[in-house]
Design an enzyme around this catalytic site. Structure first.
Site: not given
Ligand SMILES: [Zn+2]
Length: 452
Positions: A56, A82, A121, A207, A232, A235, A269, A320
């Site tokens: 990942h 984020r 993505y 996603h 995902h 998480e 995750h 990740d």
């Molecule tokens: Zn990820």
């Protein structure tokens, strides 16, 4: 044909001495001979191990590694990180994406990963419009894999919503968004880009349950063909709470109840699971895609690794966010997290077994399953790469072989020396053969992005 003679090598049934590994021009292992003397033309190394898959990665995030470590005015969480990531993602051109990916792939190869599952993505132009080839960015990922020699399983991401229940996407997600028709074209383009790569494959990555509705998920699955399906899940605790508010069920439980989970699936995750979710997910045959360094960096929480192991669950390891790239670092973080939780040592190993070996075996087997690689160890037919370790000289001949993995993972007293992939030495004396060029392009790219 390249032949390497190892003093000791880790084969699928354990360590063996005086092993000759023959690799053909495509990088496939053509034969493994045990108890054999080195021949005149053989390359030689003391310790041989298989390369391990990285299940990942979001490669572009390597460019922002270390740039989100200043405390903000409110409590910093995954969600504030984020925001930084979205700003960074908004600035990247296809050339930038390729330069950053090549740098990350070089680092992965230098640190023990020989295949990457790229959970990809960042699809569209900065204004959110499709590039003239919708798979432009996917082609860039494949191109970076080709130039650095890492194996690639490309996982184009379907991303359509900003939250559970089909909420419309937000403006800063516009580069990720596809409808089902566009996504089908994207997967096709990704497949074209990966098929010329040695061992190259394409799967799909819905996603998350935030970004994909149940109807869309059902419609997507046939696009995977026989490739892997990664998602995902669970998480963050907020994600679990929002999922319960949406459908009355926790996200992992929802997947178990509503999707045909099997060994093709990788639950990335799966941090927050109840005991029934843990045993149900393990029973499904899906792999848990763990990213311990990123999960710690983002403050996600602790994966229930002890219960997962007891339930017979498979695990793979991913980098990740690529905030730090290293197989040994990931495995150490995974075990040490469990030590902190359980206040005990050597948690993720059977009695009497080396923890490093147990972690390594789990990551190799689970990672190979999660990316659909087939045989991934040092065995005839395997294409996933061969690694030699350089070990501190005082320890090389005095330790049992499993302990060499322990001193690498837990003590830094061994390191990756040479990596053979696609039939050539991609890494020698710990350094990728194209590092200088790749690093220069990466530095130029970063200077441009950071000064914009
Ligand atoms: Zn990820």
């Amino acid at each position: 044909m390249t032949v390497i003679h190892f003093g000791r090598a880790l084969l699928p049934d354990g360590w063996s001495s005086d092993v000759r590994v023959a690799i053909d021009a495509d990088g496939r292992i053509a034969g493994v001979e045990r108890g054999a003397k080195a021949e005149a033309d053989d390359e030689r190394a003391a310790i041989g191990i298989p390369g391990v898959p990285n299940v990942h990665s979001h490669t572009f995030q390597r460019g922002m590694a270390g740039l989100a470590e200043t405390r903000g005015p409110i409590t910093d969480t995954f969600w504030t990180w984020r925001e930084t990531m979205y700003r960074f993602a908004g600035a990247i051109t296809p050339e930038d994406a390729e330069a950053i990916a090549a740098m990350a792939f070089v680092e992965m190869l230098e640190r023990g990963f020989t295949t990457v599952g790229e959970f990809h993505y960042l699809h569209h132009d900065r204004d959110g419009h499709e590039y003239s080839d919708i798979a432009e960015m996917a082609v860039r990922m494949a191109s970076a894999a080709a130039s650095t020699g890492i194996g690639m399983v490309l996982l184009p991401v379907f991303y359509a919503h900003s939250d559970f229940g089909g909420a419309p996407p937000e403006d800063h997600q516009k580069r990720f968004i596809c409808d089902l028709d566009a996504f089908a074209r994207l997967v096709e383009g990704a497949r074209r880009a990966t098929s010329p790569l040695p061992g190259g494959r394409t799967g799909i990555a819905p996603h998350s349950l935030r970004a994909v509705t149940p109807d869309e998920l059902d419609a997507l699955l046939p696009l995977a063909g026989d490739g892997p399906v990664h998602i995902h899940v669970a998480e963050q605790t907020r994600e679990v709470e929002d999922c319960v508010a949406w459908c009355g069920t926790r996200p992992v439980a929802w997947l178990i109840d509503n999707q045909p989970l099997d060994q093709r699936w990788c639950a990335i995750h799966a941090t927050h699971m109840t005991t029934p979710e843990t045993s149900g997910l393990a029973r499904s045959g899906a792999t848990a895609g763990l990213c311990p360094v990123t999960e710690a960096s983002l403050g996600d929480g602790f994966f229930p690794a002890v219960a997962w192991r007891e339930a017979g669950g498979h695990l793979g390891i991913g980098t990740d966010s690529n905030v730090l790239i290293g197989l040994a670092d990931e495995l150490r973080q995974l075990e040490c997290n469990q030590r902190l939780v359980t206040r005990s040592r050597n948690v993720l190993a059977e009695t009497g077994r080396s923890t490093g070996r147990s972690l390594f075996d789990a990551a190799l087997a689970g990672g190979s399953a999660a990316l659909g690689l087939g045989e991934a160890g040092l065995a005839e037919g395997s294409i996933t790469g061969v690694v030699s370790l350089e070990v501190e000289p005082s320890l090389l001949d005095s330790l049992e072989a499993d302990m060499l993995l322990d001193i690498w993972i837990f003590a830094g007293r061994a390191r990756v020396d040479t990596v053979w992939r696609n039939g050539v030495r991609q890494v020698e004396r710990g350094r990728h053969r194209h590092r200088a060029t790749v690093e220069r392009a990466f530095q130029t790219t970063m200077m441009r992005i950071l000064s914009a």
